[in-house]
Scaffold this active site. Structure first.
Site, short mmCIF file in Angstrom:
data_model
loop_
_atom_site.label_atom_id
_atom_site.label_comp_id
_atom_site.label_asym_id
_atom_site.label_seq_id
_atom_site.Cartn_x
_atom_site.Cartn_y
_atom_site.Cartn_z
N CYS A 1 -3.79 24.37 -3.85
CA CYS A 1 -4.26 24.83 -2.54
C CYS A 1 -3.92 26.31 -2.32
CB CYS A 1 -3.63 23.99 -1.43
SG CYS A 1 -4.31 22.32 -1.34
N LEU B 1 -0.77 -12.09 5.43
CA LEU B 1 -0.27 -10.76 5.02
C LEU B 1 -1.40 -9.74 4.98
CD1 LEU B 1 2.27 -11.65 2.18
CD2 LEU B 1 2.67 -11.47 4.63
N THR C 1 8.59 -18.35 1.60
CA THR C 1 7.73 -17.93 2.70
C THR C 1 6.29 -18.34 2.44
OG1 THR C 1 9.17 -16.05 3.21
CG2 THR C 1 6.93 -15.94 4.04
N ASP D 1 5.24 -20.89 5.28
CA ASP D 1 4.42 -20.26 6.32
C ASP D 1 2.96 -20.07 5.92
OD1 ASP D 1 6.76 -20.10 7.75
OD2 ASP D 1 7.15 -18.00 7.25
N GLU E 1 -5.42 21.62 4.30
CA GLU E 1 -5.72 23.03 4.57
C GLU E 1 -7.11 23.42 4.06
OE1 GLU E 1 -2.04 22.95 1.92
OE2 GLU E 1 -3.38 21.45 2.78
#
Length: 335
Positions: free
Chosen positions: A79, A199, A191, A195, A46
């Protein structure tokens, strides 16, 4: 408010631990200024919008904002004070502040200052934009998304010696956009060994999330990509802690969202322990009989206890299908 939501989406994935918020200023039915929260510590939406107008605020103007303006001092000032000082006379708000300590306080301050306040416009849509922040601010636990690419027979892998990828390149690009919206990606040690994933996000302008590895032994290949690339400093290995303990610690470090990318053991644990808030599955049109099951777990025990999804969405991506849903009995806002 739709225009304000469009502004808010520009900050998705960039504002944590703050929410993504958008605002527009309207004069005589025309949008004359826009703004969104760009990053924690920078002006809120805002205030950005009012500054972009670069003129005194007309009394007939209306300020639309997707989230109730903050009323306390944090990384920036309240704000509410700046909105009042700017001369705004009417404000339309989407969602109220999800923090129980602050909810509706900003609205009350604005009303007490003589502003006309309308709250609740497109409230559900505005709240859904910040589902991760909403959970974290109430529980200090991250919002957990379980994501994987799997076969029609529920496997994460093909038989040894066959092609690595189950889903298409288009699905993998789609998934990387999800990475761009979270604070951390979490995987298991196997993993890393099997693999050797990157990431990484690989999208222009997107921030790189933390990379979290769970390894009981700590025996990981030091030449793995996540330890050797330019984001190596954003890779953290946890040893003996349980998945639940790790998630609690990440929440305490102001990590509001975690993407579980496997392997199967991690995904199964998370589902069994009801730690998953959302699932995003990419189904490749293939049966492989591969060795790694997507969600092995211990099982629900009965169909009555099974984890069922609600608010399900389906999106076709080429020959693949993306399924997104929320567990009815998951860990949403759980202790």
């Amino acid at each position: 408010m739709h225009a304000a939501l469009a502004e808010a989406r520009k900050g998705a994935g960039q504002t944590s631990p703050n929410p993504a918020v958008g605002a527009v200023l309207v004069v005589d039915g025309q949008i004359v200024a826009k703004g969104h929260h760009k990053r924690s510590g920078l002006p809120h939406a805002e205030i950005e919008c009012l500054r972009n107008f670069k003129k005194p605020i007309p009394k007939r103007s209306v300020l639309y904002v997707t989230l109730e303006p903050c009323s306390t001092t944090g990384r920036t000032g309240p704000c509410t004070d700046q909105i009042i000082a700017a001369g705004v006379k009417r404000i339309v708000i989407g969602a109220t502040d999800p923090n129980p300590a602050h909810a509706a306080r900003g609205i009350a301050i604005l009303k007490d200052a003589g502003l006309e306040v309308q709250a609740g416009m497109l409230a559900d849509e505005c709240a859904a934009l910040n589902e991760a922040f909403n959970k974290w601010i109430q529980t200090r636990r991250p919002f957990v998304i379980a994501k994987c690419g799997m076969t029609l027979d529920g496997r994460l892998s093909a038989p040894p010696g066959e092609a690595q990828w189950i889903t298409s390149a288009a699905s993998r690009r789609h998934a990387r956009r999800l990475r761009a919206e979270v604070d951390a990606i979490l995987i298991g040690a196997e993993t890393v060994r099997t693999d050797n994933p990157h990431l990484t996000v690989r999208l222009p302008g997107a921030k790189q999330p933390w990379r979290i590895v769970l390894s009981r032994s700590g025996k990981l290949p030091r030449d793995a990509r996540i330890f050797a690339d330019r984001f190596a400093a954003q890779t953290v290995v946890y040893g003996e802690q349980s998945l639940d303990e790790v998630l609690r610690e990440l929440g305490a470090r102001e990590i509001t969202s975690v993407l579980l990318e496997g392997g199967g053991e991690i995904l199964g644990q998370a589902l069994d322990q009801r730690l998953v808030d959302k699932v995003q599955l990419y189904l490749g049109p293939v049966f492989t009989g591969g060795p790694v099951v997507a969600f092995p777990g211990t099982g629900a025990g009965s169909t009555e206890q099974a984890v069922r999804l609600e608010r399900i969405r389906y999106e076709r991506i080429g020959s693949d299908m993306c399924v997104i849903g929320y567990p009815k009995q998951g860990a949403i806002f759980s202790e």
